[in-house]
Design a protein around this motif. Structure first.
Motif, PDB file in Angstrom:
ATOM      1  N   MET A  32      32.311  -6.678 -10.492  1.00  0.00           N
ATOM      2  CA  MET A  32      31.135  -6.061 -11.080  1.00  0.00           C
ATOM      3  C   MET A  32      31.112  -6.227 -12.588  1.00  0.00           C
ATOM      4  N   THR A  33      29.955  -5.992 -13.186  1.00  0.00           N
ATOM      5  CA  THR A  33      29.810  -6.072 -14.634  1.00  0.00           C
ATOM      6  C   THR A  33      30.397  -4.828 -15.283  1.00  0.00           C
ATOM      7  N   ASP A  34      30.591  -4.894 -16.578  1.00  0.00           N
ATOM      8  CA  ASP A  34      31.109  -3.733 -17.311  1.00  0.00           C
ATOM      9  C   ASP A  34      30.171  -2.546 -17.168  1.00  0.00           C
ATOM     10  N   VAL A  35      28.878  -2.795 -17.226  1.00  0.00           N
ATOM     11  CA  VAL A  35      27.905  -1.712 -17.063  1.00  0.00           C
ATOM     12  C   VAL A  35      28.053  -1.066 -15.696  1.00  0.00           C
ATOM     13  N   ALA A  36      28.155  -1.874 -14.668  1.00  0.00           N
ATOM     14  CA  ALA A  36      28.238  -1.351 -13.306  1.00  0.00           C
ATOM     15  C   ALA A  36      29.451  -0.451 -13.116  1.00  0.00           C
ATOM     16  N   ARG A  37      30.548  -0.803 -13.753  1.00  0.00           N
ATOM     17  CA  ARG A  37      31.777  -0.018 -13.561  1.00  0.00           C
ATOM     18  C   ARG A  37      31.674   1.387 -14.150  1.00  0.00           C
ATOM     19  N   GLU A  89      18.047  -2.083  -4.018  1.00  0.00           N
ATOM     20  CA  GLU A  89      18.316  -2.469  -2.641  1.00  0.00           C
ATOM     21  C   GLU A  89      19.346  -1.578  -1.946  1.00  0.00           C
ATOM     22  N   LEU A  90      19.536  -1.866  -0.663  1.00  0.00           N
ATOM     23  CA  LEU A  90      20.566  -1.195   0.127  1.00  0.00           C
ATOM     24  C   LEU A  90      21.930  -1.341  -0.549  1.00  0.00           C
ATOM     25  N   CYS A  91      22.260  -2.543  -0.967  1.00  0.00           N
ATOM     26  CA  CYS A  91      23.423  -2.798  -1.818  1.00  0.00           C
ATOM     27  C   CYS A  91      22.881  -3.303  -3.148  1.00  0.00           C
ATOM     28  N   PRO A  92      22.718  -2.418  -4.127  1.00  0.00           N
ATOM     29  CA  PRO A  92      21.985  -2.756  -5.338  1.00  0.00           C
ATOM     30  C   PRO A  92      22.584  -3.940  -6.102  1.00  0.00           C
ATOM     31  N   ASP A  98      17.520  -2.315 -15.053  1.00  0.00           N
ATOM     32  CA  ASP A  98      17.330  -3.727 -14.696  1.00  0.00           C
ATOM     33  C   ASP A  98      18.432  -4.632 -15.231  1.00  0.00           C
ATOM     34  N   GLU A  99      19.621  -4.084 -15.396  1.00  0.00           N
ATOM     35  CA  GLU A  99      20.778  -4.880 -15.818  1.00  0.00           C
ATOM     36  C   GLU A  99      21.559  -5.325 -14.583  1.00  0.00           C
ATOM     37  N   PRO A 100      22.140  -6.526 -14.592  1.00  0.00           N
ATOM     38  CA  PRO A 100      22.893  -6.996 -13.421  1.00  0.00           C
ATOM     39  C   PRO A 100      24.136  -6.150 -13.178  1.00  0.00           C
ATOM     40  N   LEU A 101      24.403  -5.878 -11.900  1.00  0.00           N
ATOM     41  CA  LEU A 101      25.581  -5.099 -11.521  1.00  0.00           C
ATOM     42  C   LEU A 101      26.757  -5.982 -11.124  1.00  0.00           C
ATOM     43  N   TRP A 102      26.472  -7.238 -10.831  1.00  0.00           N
ATOM     44  CA  TRP A 102      27.512  -8.138 -10.330  1.00  0.00           C
ATOM     45  C   TRP A 102      27.676  -9.340 -11.262  1.00  0.00           C
ATOM     46  N   GLN A 103      28.894  -9.758 -11.420  1.00  0.00           N
ATOM     47  CA  GLN A 103      29.152 -10.966 -12.181  1.00  0.00           C
ATOM     48  C   GLN A 103      28.525 -12.161 -11.453  1.00  0.00           C
ATOM     49  N   PRO A 104      28.314 -13.285 -12.154  1.00  0.00           N
ATOM     50  CA  PRO A 104      27.661 -14.441 -11.527  1.00  0.00           C
ATOM     51  C   PRO A 104      28.316 -14.837 -10.202  1.00  0.00           C
ATOM     52  N   ASP A 105      27.480 -15.016  -9.197  1.00  0.00           N
ATOM     53  CA  ASP A 105      27.901 -15.458  -7.859  1.00  0.00           C
ATOM     54  C   ASP A 105      28.794 -14.445  -7.134  1.00  0.00           C
ATOM     55  N   GLN A 106      28.765 -13.181  -7.562  1.00  0.00           N
ATOM     56  CA  GLN A 106      29.620 -12.168  -6.941  1.00  0.00           C
ATOM     57  C   GLN A 106      28.842 -11.101  -6.163  1.00  0.00           C
ATOM     58  N   ALA A 107      27.522 -11.170  -6.166  1.00  0.00           N
ATOM     59  CA  ALA A 107      26.736 -10.191  -5.413  1.00  0.00           C
ATOM     60  C   ALA A 107      27.033 -10.315  -3.919  1.00  0.00           C
TER      61      ALA A 107
END
Length: 269
Positions: A32-37, A89-92, A98-107
């Protein structure tokens, strides 16, 4: 860690808290991204805010994992909950800002989402359904209160500042109109706080799925503006001074539900 904590009580009321969890399994947090954590979109401290629930005899169902793992208030098949509006989403994959929660290609992909449904979503909903069934079996009816909170300003979802107390009954489909009228009246008596019934937040998947007035189950969602009880900026601290002021009004709303059950359904406990 188990996906929820369940605290039983003797009253015909179940309080569900599907977004209060903050836990992120390490295997997911690393992707996950720093924000997501920092899990900023948590319904922070809702279990602490409703610390009076046991005194009312309420049952409590409290999620332990972050909504970023899986959103327990969304359909398990990923159907959009609010057509025509911005949705998570169900798994956001993005935050409320509107910031990404997952690092590139990790969703998460489809199979991983399916596994999360089985591991986290289904156990929570099984406990919720079982608890409501037990309440209804004992009393002939059941009350469900879905407790949420959100920042007072989230431009992605609504313009301006949100009312403080946002009650939802799925536009009258999840609870009897008489109960809804009593609840918004109780909310309106909260001096210094604004309130609305079936405004921007009408009730999510849990309210819509389990609220079946014709079958004796009344479901109500309350989306509380977080400015009423906490600091909305990181580190999202609980403000007991604010909570002390709003708690009596939250308690009054729940007491109103229980009084309605006693007066109109003849239940006692």
């Amino acid at each position: 860690m188990e996906p929820f904590r369940f605290e039983p009580g003797p009253a015909p009321l179940l309080i569900s808290m599907p977004h209060v969890g903050t836990h992120l399994p390490d295997v997911l947090a690393r992707r996950m991204t720093d924000v997501a954590r920092t899990v900023p979109d948590t319904d922070w401290h809702v279990d602490r805010l409703y610390d009076f629930a046991a005194a009312l005899g309420a049952n409590r169902l409290i999620a332990t994992h972050s909504r970023y793992v899986i959103d327990l208030n969304r359909p398990p098949d990923g159907t959009v909950l609010y057509p025509g509006a911005s949705n998570t989403e169900l798994c956001p994959t993005t935050s409320f800002d509107d910031e990404p929660l997952w690092q590139p290609d990790q969703a998460p992909g489809a199979e991983e989402i399916r596994q999360r449904v089985e591991s986290f979503w289904r156990p929570y909903h099984k406990q919720l359904a079982d608890a409501l069934a037990a309440i209804k079996s004992r009393f002939g009816m059941a009350l469900l209160f879905d407790a949420h909170s959100i920042r007072s300003e989230v431009p992605r979802f609504f313009a301006g500042r949100l009312p403080d107390i946002n009650l939802g009954t799925a536009d009258g489909k999840s609870a009897p109109s008489e109960l809804a009228a009593r609840l918004i009246e109780a909310a309106g008596e909260a001096d210094g706080y604004s309130s609305v019934l079936n405004g921007r937040f009408k009730g999510g998947y849990i309210t819509r799925l389990y609220g079946k007035p014709a079958e004796g189950i009344a479901a109500v969602q309350l989306e509380l503006s977080q400015i009423t009880y906490m600091d909305e900026a990181p580190p999202f601290g609980f403000r007991e001074d604010r909570a002390k002021a709003v708690r009596p009004h939250l308690r009054r709303i729940l007491e109103t539900m229980l009084e309605w059950a006693k007066e109109t359904k003849g239940v006692s406990w």
